[in-house]
Design a protein around this motif. Structure first.
Motif, short mmCIF file in Angstrom:
data_model
loop_
_atom_site.label_atom_id
_atom_site.label_comp_id
_atom_site.label_asym_id
_atom_site.label_seq_id
_atom_site.Cartn_x
_atom_site.Cartn_y
_atom_site.Cartn_z
N GLU A 246 -6.22 -14.11 35.08
CA GLU A 246 -4.88 -13.53 35.16
C GLU A 246 -4.94 -12.10 35.70
O GLU A 246 -4.17 -11.73 36.60
N ALA A 247 -5.87 -11.31 35.16
CA ALA A 247 -6.00 -9.91 35.60
C ALA A 247 -6.33 -9.87 37.09
O ALA A 247 -5.75 -9.07 37.85
N ALA A 248 -7.22 -10.74 37.54
CA ALA A 248 -7.61 -10.74 38.95
C ALA A 248 -6.44 -11.14 39.83
O ALA A 248 -6.22 -10.55 40.90
N ASN B 215 1.44 -18.83 42.67
CA ASN B 215 1.56 -20.09 41.92
C ASN B 215 0.63 -20.10 40.71
O ASN B 215 0.99 -20.59 39.64
N ILE B 216 -0.56 -19.56 40.91
CA ILE B 216 -1.51 -19.51 39.79
C ILE B 216 -0.95 -18.63 38.68
O ILE B 216 -0.97 -18.98 37.50
N LEU B 217 -0.39 -17.49 39.07
CA LEU B 217 0.19 -16.59 38.06
C LEU B 217 1.33 -17.26 37.30
O LEU B 217 1.42 -17.16 36.08
N ALA B 218 2.17 -17.96 38.05
CA ALA B 218 3.29 -18.67 37.41
C ALA B 218 2.76 -19.73 36.45
O ALA B 218 3.28 -19.91 35.35
N GLY B 219 1.71 -20.41 36.87
CA GLY B 219 1.09 -21.43 36.01
C GLY B 219 0.54 -20.82 34.74
O GLY B 219 0.68 -21.39 33.65
N ILE B 220 -0.06 -19.66 34.85
CA ILE B 220 -0.61 -18.98 33.67
C ILE B 220 0.52 -18.60 32.72
O ILE B 220 0.43 -18.79 31.50
N GLU B 221 1.63 -18.10 33.28
CA GLU B 221 2.78 -17.73 32.45
C GLU B 221 3.27 -18.94 31.65
O GLU B 221 3.52 -18.86 30.46
#
Ligand code: DGT
Ligand code: CA
Ligand code: CA
Ligand code: ZN
Length: 619
Positions: A120-122, A141-147
């Motif tokens: 997430e930080a990266a 998209n990855i960030l949204a998935g993490i959220e």
């Protein structure tokens, strides 16, 4: 239940091999094996015991060996070795939707990221874009998935934790040191999701029990182990707490750790007013002010009145006479109350109801007479009509409804008018051959010679985005039972969706609305819909609402099922089974209904078919 655990083991092997960059043929073999085992209609342990593992397509000697090892030990050494090669945080990354093994391998090897938090930080720092095949869009998209993952995280769907919990309880129960052991916490209350698992045991040798617990095959890490309690992480990353108490304290501890916390707080308050004190160590009589010698006794009462004080007291602190509690019934009796079942212990009015002698007479699994929503291989089910029928009969049901999808669900091979009419003929033929009633809604009661079991001709008709149904009234009118469900157009506005479902309920042939919110626990949010309006409309039109018992749905939820009851709407509990084994999931639906305070009278399929028929709109 074992099948899911073995499948999960193979899937994890496939994931770790993919991260490792191993041979893709090998990875696919494990993935295929995982899928096959999940879909197997037989218990894998039985297949293994009868030495038939190699008969399963795609299972060779190597995989069969791992299945046997998994069944015996709860894991396999090949997986254990793979786990040691990589940080545990990599599997966590795989839970993010849109992040596959290749991405994980890349961020691990190229950026040395080892956990979800680091990923997430990266991503926030824009360090992912620029890696091969990752652009700014993918990073977003990855960030949204993490959220999304974080919002649902911390809680696990109950069904995925239950087999693990049961297996740990069973392993502890057979230990000679263990006197009693039970599941407690939210799982015992049958909540649809759980934060962690809580086990309570009694023993004269708590230290030994703790030691055995931390060494169970399901345990992957120990987070804490003391003399009488321990916490561990078990397979799947689930946290499990165990408390061990002396035998005489078992039931007060079981009650305390079953919760809910809100229910316990209310009971402690009640105890205080009765001159009693209750905590995880027992039930005590608080010395009354007049009993002792003046000031000393008054001080004792003072500490007993502190609402927080009761919680963390050591066994003897502030204690008066310790009362004998040999069951949870005993505990409630001391408090002047009838036994309150775990599913009701949420401080949602159960204590008031108990006081007034008005606790509901909750529905029980054995009250269920049939299942009104099941699928066959005519659409996306896995078994034939006859196999589903026999499974229903074997469960002792009076009736089972075949309710396949309709034509607009092309991917599920939904039935059009012609195929549905053919299916109705097959169902009628089945009933004729087995002495059941006529399939086509006729008046004939169960014919002579049979056991009275009746196969019903039904459908799960699709509610189209504009509220029309996927089949014409002429066909629907010939069916025994019609469930209407939404399977598409989930992104409509709240008003549109509510109107769409209400319109379907106005059709005189629609008997019930299937899985009314479309939620998939932990995977998909309910669609936007005004359930209060839906319930009012169900009431006005005489339509039933479904509790879909599939444990990843439990839709209606306990909350709305209770609202339906209070509004006078009848609820029907269906498994929506796509294979005969999943008829067993009725159990989850029943417990969800109990959490909703439902009694047999509130539940359609707790009644004989002839009675249900009289409740249908068209009757
Ligand atoms: P969960 O794990 O979030 O699904 O929900 P529970 O109900 O299993 O909660 P958990 O695991 O924190 O605790 C298990 C039970 O132990 C809980 O239902 C009541 C009891 N308990 C735990 N902590 C406290 C506390 O601080 N005060 C009181 N009164 N009871 C507690
Ligand atoms: Ca818990
Ligand atoms: Ca806990
Ligand atoms: Zn459906």
């Amino acid at each position: 239940m074992k099948n899911a655990a073995i499948a999960a083991m193979f899937q994890e092997i496939a994931d770790l091999l993919a991260i490792k960059g191993d041979d893709s043929f090998k990875i696919r073999a494990y993935e295929r094996a995982a899928r096959t085992i999940v879909e197997l209609t037989e218990d894998i342990a039985t297949v293994a015991a009868e030495d038939r593992l190699r008969d399963i397509p795609g299972i060779g000697e190597a995989l069969a060996g791992k299945i046997r090892e998994g069944l015996e030990t709860g894991s396999c050494s090949f997986l254990e070795e793979l786990r040691r090669e990589f940080p545990a945080g990599l599997l966590e990354m795989l839970q993010v939707s849109g992040v596959g093994a290749r991405t994980v391998a890349r961020v691990y090897h190229d950026l040395h990221l080892q956990s979800l938090a680091e990923l997430e930080a990266a991503a926030r720092a824009g360090r992912l874009q620029g890696l091969p095949k990752i652009g700014p869009k993918t990073e977003q998209n990855i960030l949204a998935g993490i959220e999304r993952l974080k919002r649902s995280q911390g809680r696990i769907p109950m069904w995925s934790a239950l087999p693990l919990a049961q297996s740990m309880v069973e392993r502890l129960r057979i230990l000679p040191e263990v006197d009693q052991v039970e599941l407690a916490g939210s799982l015992r209350r049958w909540k649809d999701t759980v934060g962690d698992l809580d086990l309570v045991a009694s023993s004269k040798e708590p230290g030994r029990v703790i030691q055995e617990f931390t060494r169970l095959p399901e345990v992957t890490a120990v987070t804490g182990a003391g003399e009488t309690k321990a916490g561990v992480i078990a397979v799947g990353g689930i946290h499990v707490d165990l408390r061990v108490l002396p035998p005489e304290d078992f039931f007060t501890a079981l009650h305390h750790f079953t919760g809910s916390k809100e229910h316990n707080v209310r009971l402690r308050g009640r105890a205080r007013h009765m001159g009693l004190k209750i905590n995880e160590y027992g039930l005590f009589r608080v010395p009354a002010a007049g009993d002792g010698a003046g000031a000393g006794a008054a001080a004792g009462e003072g500490s007993g009145d502190d609402p927080r004080g009761a919680e963390d007291n050591a066994p003897s602190a502030g204690a008066g006479e310790k009362l004998k509690v040999e069951s949870e019934e005993d505990l409630y009796r001391w408090l002047g109350l009838p036994f309150i079942p775990p599913e009701l212990r949420e401080d949602r009015g159960e204590i008031e109801a108990a006081e007034a002698g008005r606790l509901p007479g909750l529905l029980d699994l054995k009250d269920i007479r049939g299942d009104l929503h099941t699928h066959t291989d005519w659409s996306d089910g896995r078994a034939t009509i006859a196999v589903m029928a026999e499974a229903g009969r074997a469960r002792g049901y009076d009736y089972l409804a075949i309710a396949d999808h309709t034509k607009s669900l092309a991917f599920a091979r939904g039935l059009d008018e012609t195929r549905l009419r053919q299916q109705m003929e097959d169902i009628a033929a089945y009933n004729k051959a087995h002495g059941g009633g006529t399939g086509g809604g006729g008046d004939t009661p169960a014919g002579g010679g049979g056991d009275g079991f009746r196969l019903l001709a039904a459908t799960e008709v699709d509610i189209l985005p504009d509220g029309r149904l996927d089949l014409p009234d002429e066909v629907l009118s010939g069916l025994d039972f019609v469930t209407a469900s939404v399977h598409s157009g989930f992104r409509q506005t709240r008003e549109q969706m509510t109107e769409r479902v209400c319109q379907a309920m106005k059709n005189p042939h629609v008997d019930s609305i299937g899985h009314p919110t479309g939620r998939l626990i932990g995977r998909r949010e309910p669609y936007e819909i005004d359930l209060e309006k839906v319930i009012a409309c169900a009431r006005a039109t005489g339509t039933f609402l479904e509790i879909n018992a599939s444990p990843d749905r439990l839709d209606l939820s306990d909350h709305y099922a209770r609202e339906a009851k209070e509004a006078g709407v009848k609820v029907v509990i269906n498994t929506d089974a796509h294979d005969p084994r999943r008829l067993d999931e009725m159990l989850f639906g029943v417990h969800n209904a109990r959490r909703a305070w439902l009694e047999p009278n509130d539940v359609v399929n707790a009644h004989p078919w002839e009675e249900v028929r009289r409740w249908l709109k068209k009757a």
